[in-house]
Motif scaffolding. Structure first.
Motif, mmCIF file in Angstrom:
data_model
loop_
_atom_site.group_PDB
_atom_site.id
_atom_site.type_symbol
_atom_site.label_atom_id
_atom_site.label_comp_id
_atom_site.label_asym_id
_atom_site.label_seq_id
_atom_site.Cartn_x
_atom_site.Cartn_y
_atom_site.Cartn_z
ATOM 1 N N MET A 43 10.942 6.310 -12.685
ATOM 2 C CA MET A 43 11.726 7.371 -12.044
ATOM 3 C C MET A 43 10.911 8.073 -10.958
ATOM 4 S SD MET A 43 14.745 7.308 -13.601
ATOM 5 C CE MET A 43 14.490 5.539 -13.418
ATOM 6 N N ALA A 44 9.646 8.342 -11.233
ATOM 7 C CA ALA A 44 8.788 8.984 -10.239
ATOM 8 C C ALA A 44 8.580 8.084 -9.029
ATOM 9 C CB ALA A 44 7.444 9.352 -10.871
ATOM 10 N N ALA A 45 8.354 6.791 -9.285
ATOM 11 C CA ALA A 45 8.153 5.847 -8.183
ATOM 12 C C ALA A 45 9.397 5.756 -7.310
ATOM 13 C CB ALA A 45 7.800 4.472 -8.740
ATOM 14 N N GLY A 46 10.563 5.671 -7.946
ATOM 15 C CA GLY A 46 11.805 5.577 -7.188
ATOM 16 C C GLY A 46 12.091 6.829 -6.394
ATOM 17 N N LEU A 47 11.934 7.987 -7.021
ATOM 18 C CA LEU A 47 12.223 9.249 -6.348
ATOM 19 C C LEU A 47 11.304 9.466 -5.147
ATOM 20 C CD1 LEU A 47 13.722 11.946 -6.239
ATOM 21 C CD2 LEU A 47 12.031 12.870 -7.844
ATOM 22 N N GLU A 48 10.010 9.264 -5.322
ATOM 23 C CA GLU A 48 9.082 9.508 -4.220
ATOM 24 C C GLU A 48 9.204 8.453 -3.122
ATOM 25 O OE1 GLU A 48 7.544 12.232 -3.731
ATOM 26 O OE2 GLU A 48 8.122 13.048 -5.687
ATOM 27 N N ALA A 98 13.189 8.975 3.446
ATOM 28 C CA ALA A 98 14.043 9.961 4.116
ATOM 29 C C ALA A 98 13.260 10.823 5.094
ATOM 30 C CB ALA A 98 14.723 10.843 3.066
ATOM 31 N N GLU A 99 11.999 11.083 4.792
ATOM 32 C CA GLU A 99 11.214 12.046 5.568
ATOM 33 C C GLU A 99 10.367 11.423 6.666
ATOM 34 O OE1 GLU A 99 8.952 13.853 2.485
ATOM 35 O OE2 GLU A 99 10.686 14.865 1.559
ATOM 36 N N HIS A 100 10.235 10.098 6.677
ATOM 37 C CA HIS A 100 9.285 9.470 7.601
ATOM 38 C C HIS A 100 9.907 8.350 8.442
ATOM 39 C CE1 HIS A 100 6.608 11.456 4.683
ATOM 40 N NE2 HIS A 100 5.730 11.500 5.666
ATOM 41 N N ASP A 101 11.186 8.399 8.686
ATOM 42 C CA ASP A 101 11.859 7.445 9.588
ATOM 43 C C ASP A 101 11.608 5.991 9.207
ATOM 44 O OD1 ASP A 101 12.860 9.562 11.187
ATOM 45 O OD2 ASP A 101 10.971 9.664 12.284
ATOM 46 N N TYR A 156 13.608 3.852 7.750
ATOM 47 C CA TYR A 156 14.710 2.945 8.069
ATOM 48 C C TYR A 156 14.753 2.606 9.552
ATOM 49 C CZ TYR A 156 16.233 3.709 3.304
ATOM 50 O OH TYR A 156 16.280 3.744 1.938
ATOM 51 N N ASP A 157 14.434 3.567 10.409
ATOM 52 C CA ASP A 157 14.376 3.260 11.841
ATOM 53 C C ASP A 157 13.337 2.172 12.104
ATOM 54 O OD1 ASP A 157 16.308 5.110 12.450
ATOM 55 O OD2 ASP A 157 14.895 6.683 13.032
ATOM 56 N N HIS A 158 12.191 2.290 11.435
ATOM 57 C CA HIS A 158 11.107 1.326 11.666
ATOM 58 C C HIS A 158 11.478 -0.069 11.176
ATOM 59 C CE1 HIS A 158 7.058 -0.267 12.051
ATOM 60 N NE2 HIS A 158 7.080 -0.626 10.777
ATOM 61 N N VAL A 159 11.901 -0.182 9.921
ATOM 62 C CA VAL A 159 12.167 -1.512 9.374
ATOM 63 C C VAL A 159 13.383 -2.153 10.027
ATOM 64 C CG1 VAL A 159 11.018 -1.055 7.179
ATOM 65 C CG2 VAL A 159 13.476 -0.596 7.384
ATOM 66 N N ASN A 160 14.384 -1.350 10.377
ATOM 67 C CA ASN A 160 15.578 -1.920 11.002
ATOM 68 C C ASN A 160 15.293 -2.381 12.425
ATOM 69 O OD1 ASN A 160 16.867 -1.286 8.635
ATOM 70 N ND2 ASN A 160 18.020 0.433 9.458
ATOM 71 N N THR A 161 14.438 -1.644 13.130
ATOM 72 C CA THR A 161 14.042 -2.071 14.481
ATOM 73 C C THR A 161 13.288 -3.394 14.430
ATOM 74 O OG1 THR A 161 13.947 0.207 15.299
ATOM 75 C CG2 THR A 161 12.701 -1.450 16.520
ATOM 76 N N LEU A 162 12.369 -3.518 13.474
ATOM 77 C CA LEU A 162 11.644 -4.779 13.330
ATOM 78 C C LEU A 162 12.586 -5.903 12.923
ATOM 79 C CD1 LEU A 162 8.291 -3.774 11.556
ATOM 80 C CD2 LEU A 162 8.735 -4.120 13.994
ATOM 81 N N GLY A 163 13.548 -5.596 12.066
ATOM 82 C CA GLY A 163 14.526 -6.605 11.673
ATOM 83 C C GLY A 163 15.328 -7.108 12.859
ATOM 84 N N GLU A 164 15.741 -6.189 13.708
ATOM 85 C CA GLU A 164 16.486 -6.575 14.916
ATOM 86 C C GLU A 164 15.616 -7.442 15.819
ATOM 87 O OE1 GLU A 164 20.144 -5.947 17.299
ATOM 88 O OE2 GLU A 164 19.616 -5.592 15.200
ATOM 89 N N GLN A 165 14.355 -7.043 15.980
ATOM 90 C CA GLN A 165 13.425 -7.814 16.808
ATOM 91 C C GLN A 165 13.222 -9.217 16.262
ATOM 92 O OE1 GLN A 165 9.562 -5.936 17.205
ATOM 93 N NE2 GLN A 165 8.585 -7.825 17.888
ATOM 94 N N LEU A 166 13.053 -9.317 14.958
ATOM 95 C CA LEU A 166 12.820 -10.629 14.348
ATOM 96 C C LEU A 166 14.049 -11.516 14.455
ATOM 97 C CD1 LEU A 166 11.119 -12.622 12.771
ATOM 98 C CD2 LEU A 166 11.726 -11.404 10.671
ATOM 99 N N ASP A 220 0.861 -1.188 0.000
ATOM 100 C CA ASP A 220 0.000 0.000 0.000
ATOM 101 C C ASP A 220 0.892 1.231 0.000
ATOM 102 O OD1 ASP A 220 -2.216 -1.614 0.102
ATOM 103 O OD2 ASP A 220 -2.422 -1.487 2.284
ATOM 104 N N LEU A 221 1.036 1.857 -1.153
ATOM 105 C CA LEU A 221 1.961 2.977 -1.260
ATOM 106 C C LEU A 221 1.382 4.229 -0.611
ATOM 107 C CD1 LEU A 221 3.196 2.494 -4.941
ATOM 108 C CD2 LEU A 221 4.312 1.789 -2.824
ATOM 109 N N PRO A 222 2.214 5.014 0.074
ATOM 110 C CA PRO A 222 1.749 6.289 0.623
ATOM 111 C C PRO A 222 1.192 7.190 -0.478
ATOM 112 C CG PRO A 222 3.921 5.726 1.469
ATOM 113 C CD PRO A 222 3.623 4.754 0.373
ATOM 114 N N LYS A 223 0.335 8.123 -0.103
ATOM 115 C CA LYS A 223 -0.357 8.955 -1.084
ATOM 116 C C LYS A 223 0.604 9.707 -1.992
ATOM 117 C CE LYS A 223 -4.714 9.634 1.413
ATOM 118 N NZ LYS A 223 -5.632 10.632 2.029
ATOM 119 N N GLN A 224 1.699 10.251 -1.427
ATOM 120 C CA GLN A 224 2.592 11.038 -2.268
ATOM 121 C C GLN A 224 3.282 10.174 -3.318
ATOM 122 O OE1 GLN A 224 5.247 12.245 1.085
ATOM 123 N NE2 GLN A 224 6.939 11.697 -0.289
ATOM 124 N N VAL A 225 3.544 8.908 -2.991
ATOM 125 C CA VAL A 225 4.151 8.001 -3.960
ATOM 126 C C VAL A 225 3.116 7.592 -5.005
ATOM 127 C CG1 VAL A 225 5.403 5.835 -4.274
ATOM 128 C CG2 VAL A 225 5.727 7.169 -2.176
#
Length: 445
Positions: free
Chosen positions: A303-308, A314-317, A319-329, A66-71
């Protein structure tokens, strides 16, 4: 679970597609389930069965289904403006600028249509830039379906690993085991003046998940510089997943000459890219003489899909979320394995993970890596953890595919179909998803 519709579709597919699939890794026993739709961190198959998805398209779906609205809006806008033009667009410049701002080694980028096309072009570029013909790859490494790297054998005793490839291709490809610094020095001592480049993944991601041992990448960097060869990092899998926006090269603090990208940089659409030092990338036509071209390269929707996607991450943390879940798993898997299968190895980093069905382990688990093998020499598992593709090949691959994968599927967990491919966490996954996955692992193991 009922799979009648998937079986019917598979029967139809066998009549019109070789093996019933369009990518060999999708062929599962006795037949694959056919996906009808994606739903956040899940997929729904043709029979209505819902699975917790850790395949994520084999890596591209950092944000989930489910892609975010801006993407979504950027993709829809580009598609509504026309499919493609055969001319440059502003969005491909913007994506190239984004990559150059965040990946330390990349000054210029050429976009293509797949990871395979990226590595093919990178090898051609390295040969054209250096005027040399030989390349060094890792034994059992995978860099797409290209003739120069589909080889098997050791050192300069190599041969094609697939029918249809002339043996002359393999003559120019040398192999060394991943993490074997002595083998790297040896191959350069014998062939250094003829080697155009070393091509490697920073982390093996298509043959288990194998981390570099301390000093291995530094050895590659030093020996290529000493002999006038190029260092190519294949970050098709790790790019913009491991190490965040700086990619795995930033995580390991290594500065390759050329980097290949794919998967996430296209936001879930077909993509590949070759980035690197300007003086090297400018050797591509029309700036230089190394031919490279493609009708769909820099496709505006991709290009639009990749950029957005990258902007959102970058704007919505993300990497913090997915990396934390990865560590937990991985931490949970480590505990399960220690209790139920102490010979197995938990591997991965950031949002990548895998349980490797290794056959031996230490008697004492005290002090071992707690959330995925990091190749620490002081870890009691160090001598048992796979160091290269050959080690992974010796694991219980048949058990993984015949018993474990079906058992996980029946519990509603969708994993990559073999022992070798990585698994991935996306931004749509939750802590509850991780707990459900751990319960399933505990049952299946």
């Amino acid at each position: 679970m009922n799979h009648e519709q998937s079986r019917s579709l598979y029967d139809r597919a066998l009549s019109v597609m070789p093996g019933g699939v369009n990518s060999s890794v999708r062929a599962t026993r006795p037949y694959p389930f056919f996906v009808d739709s994606g739903d956040g961190g899940h997929v729904v198959d043709a029979d209505g069965n819902k699975y917790l998805d850790f395949v994520m398209g084999y890596g591209p779906l950092l944000l989930g289904h489910d892609l975010p609205k801006q993407v979504q809006s950027a993709i829809q806008q580009r598609a509504s403006e026309g499919p493609m033009y055969g001319a440059p667009t502003e969005v491909e410049v913007e994506l190239a600028e984004f990559v150059s701002r965040h990946v330390p080694s990349v000054e210029m980028t050429r976009f293509v249509n797949s990871g395979t096309e990226a590595t093919v072009s990178a090898v051609r570029l390295a040969r054209g830039y250096t005027g040399r013909e030989k390349i060094v790859v890792m034994q059992c490494g995978y860099h797409g379906a290209q003739e120069s790297t589909l080889v098997e054998g050791k050192g300069d005793d190599t041969s094609p690993s697939s029918p249809g490839i002339p043996s002359s291709f393999a003559e120019h490809t040398l192999t060394v085991p991943f993490n074997d610094k002595a083998a790297v020095h040896s191959v350069f001592e014998e062939h250094g003046d003829d080697i155009a480049a070393v091509l490697t993944e920073p982390i093996l991601g298509n043959y288990g998940i194998v981390h570099p041992v301390e000093g291995f990448h530094e050895t590659l960097r030093d020996v290529t510089e000493e002999h006038g060869a190029l260092l190519i990092f294949d970050e098709v899998i790790t790019g913009f997943r491991v190490g965040g926006l700086k990619c795995a090269q930033g995580k390991f603090d290594i500065d390759p000459d050329i980097t290949t990208f794919g998967k996430i940089v296209g936001g879930g659409f077909p993509v590949g890219a070759i980035g690197g030092k300007a003086e090297i990338i400018e050797q591509f036509t029309p700036a230089g003489d190394v031919f490279q071209s493609g009708t769909f390269s820099g496709h505006p929707v991709t290009m639009a899909a990749g950029l957005e996607t990258l902007r959102y991450a970058a704007e919505h943390d993300v990497y913090d979320h997915v990396n934390t879940l990865g560590e937990q798993l991985r931490a949970g898997l480590t505990d399960i394995v220690a209790d139920q299968a102490p010979e197995y190895t938990v591997a991965g980093t950031d949002s990548m993970f895998k349980v490797l069905f290794t056959r031996e382990g230490p008697d004492d688990q005290t002090g071992h890596c707690e959330a995925g093998c990091k190749q620490r020499p002081d870890c009691p598992r160090y001598e048992y953890c796979p160091k290269n593709g050959s080690d992974v090949k010796q694991t219980e691959t048949e058990r993984w595919e015949r018993l474990f994968w079906p058992a996980m599927k029946e519990q509603g967990i969708f994993l990559t179909a073999n022992q070798f491919e990585s698994q991935f966490i996306c931004n749509a996954h939750t802590e509850e998803d991780i707990e459900k996955a751990l319960d399933a692992y505990k049952e299946a193991l």
